[in-house]
Design a protein around this motif. Structure first.
Motif: not given
Length: 463
Positions: A25, A375, A377, A386, A388, A422-424, A434, A436
């Motif tokens: 992050y 999703d 973005t 990023d 989510a 999830t969050y990439k 990521q 999860d």
């Protein structure tokens, strides 16, 4: 040899996982804005390639802005690509544990190295050979299965777990004709690199979102990750927005990843194993270079396995000594997929996806399947790249299978469902991290199974 794990989560591993999140992050100046440019994948186990239309015009210079961890090798990498040779190594690590539910509580650390080689014969011969490419990739897979050892589900808590080994996966040649409207591909191929693909569901870690249980749990030795099969695939593009393709792939039911085909170099075909036939038609909305509307992908497809399958009822009768096995004929399934942007402005976008299909109940374990999700973005300020997402999948267990189990004194089955959030974090174009969360409803599908929570973190690096 498959690695072992203890019966309880390793606290140091979880601290390492959280450190990955914090590094991801805050790494790089100004929370890096570089657009992800992960190398094209030959396996659904790796991150999907972003659409070049969404890429930013410029990329920050230096280590954190380059496309790959190892950079351009002093200009050698670009020179090789200009000459028709590209090498794309990637690494994916997934650390997961189930703190509650399932068969028992435990922890798993899985990893996948994927090395891809691509040869463009048109560039290599200065245009003497046109439209011809060769592709190969090899996998190194390690780590235990959290699903098998602890959760007890059949969807697969992560998309990279497989038998631990070094193996060849794909090795094929592709030739384009008719001004790149007709493609013929021949060689050792995995069908999940081309068929039933969605860029939106590729975000998720649970295996069912990239390889639905409708095929994975119904067709033994299907040519899907980490396996490939010899075959021929033909693809035709009537217009730039539409395509139809079909492929015929050999099968070898005596092939076993742990014994007869540990390294993926067995290419034997057996008549009794039948042939595997995939067909798909698709429409690609607003995906040409000059298109400006919301992008969408629409696919309809089917699979057929020509081998002879025994019915569930006759398998139960045979096991109990009350009757012979009876043929249910060849196996097949149908599916449809929708992947549609519903909002796009500057770096922000929202995409919805849905995937569903069915297969005959008398010979298949999963007869109906559905997944869907969304999703988001670029919705966190300063984190344009990023993503989510939230997704849900349900696998209905065949009523015929359930009845056959009850006849043999086992509990009935209904369905297994999984919810994933999830969050990439796109740290750099070559690195994502990521965290999860997954929640299983009725893992294994057997009535009375203990619902399970799965926590994990994935990291993906392109070298």
């Amino acid at each position: 040899m498959k690695s072992k794990t203890s019966a309880s989560p390793n606290s140091n591993a979880w601290l390492t996982a959280m450190a990955f999140v914090l590094i991801g992050y805050f790494a790089g100046p100004g929370h890096l804005q570089a657009q992800a440019t992960t190398a094209p994948t030959s396996s659904p186990a790796l991150a999907a390639t972003p659409d070049p239309k969404n890429a930013q015009a410029t990329t920050p210079a230096g280590f954190w802005g380059q496309d790959t961890l190892t950079g351009d090798w002093g200009g050698l990498r670009k020179k090789l690509e200009d000459d028709g040779f590209a090498v794309n190594p990637t690494y994916t690590s997934i650390i997961q544990g189930n703190p509650s539910g399932g068969k028992s509580q435990g922890f798993a650390n899985d990893g996948l190295f994927n090395v891809q080689l691509d040869f463009d014969l048109e560039k290599m011969t200065d245009g003497d050979v046109t439209g011809l490419t060769v592709h190969a990739n090899a996998l190194y897979i390690y780590g235990p299965s959290l699903s098998q050892e602890y959760v007890g589900d059949f969807s697969g808590t992560n998309l990279i777990y497989a038998y631990n080994t070094v193996r060849l996966q794909e090795l094929w040649l592709e030739k384009w004709f008719l001004d790149k409207r007709l493609s013929l591909k021949v060689g050792n191929m995995a069908v999940d690199t081309e068929y039933f693909q969605s860029s939106s569901d590729a975000l998720f870690i649970n295996s069912t979102f990239t390889l639905a249980t409708l095929m994975a749990n119904n067709v033994p030795n299907s040519p899907t990750y980490p396996v490939a099969s010899p075959g021929v695939r033909l693809k035709f593009l009537p217009t730039p927005e539409t395509y139809v393709m079909t492929g015929v792939y050999g099968m070898d039911n005596s092939s076993n990843q742990a014994t007869t085909n540990k390294y993926g170099t067995r290419f034997a075909l057996t008549a009794s194993s039948g042939m595997f036939i995939m067909s798909e038609a698709g429409y690609l909305l607003n995906q040409q270079p000059n298109d400006k509307g919301l992008q969408g992908t629409y696919r309809l497809g089917s699979w057929v396995h020509t081998a002879d399958y025994d019915t569930w009822g006759s398998q139960a009768d045979n096991a109990l000594g009350t009757g012979p096995l009876k043929s249910g004929g060849s196996n097949y399934g149908v599916y449809g997929l929708v992947d549609q942007q519903v909002y796009s402005h500057d770096a922000q976008s929202i995409s919805l996806f849905a995937w569903g299909g069915g297969a005959p109940s008398n010979i298949n374990f999963v007869d109906w399947y559905f997944q869907g999700g969304v999703d988001f973005t670029g919705f966190i300020p300063g984190r344009d790249n990023d993503v989510a997402g939230v997704a849900f999948a349900r696998s209905d267990v065949s009523g015929n299978y359930s009845a056959s189990q009850v006849l043999q004194g086992n509990p009935p089955s209904t369905a297994e469902s999984v919810l994933e959030a999830t969050y990439k974090v796109q740290v750099a174009p070559w690195w994502s991290v990521q965290p999860d969360l997954q929640y299983y409803f009725n893992p294994s599908g057997v009535q009375g199974s203990s619902n399970a929570v799965v926590l994990g973190i994935s990291t993906n690096i392109s070298f």
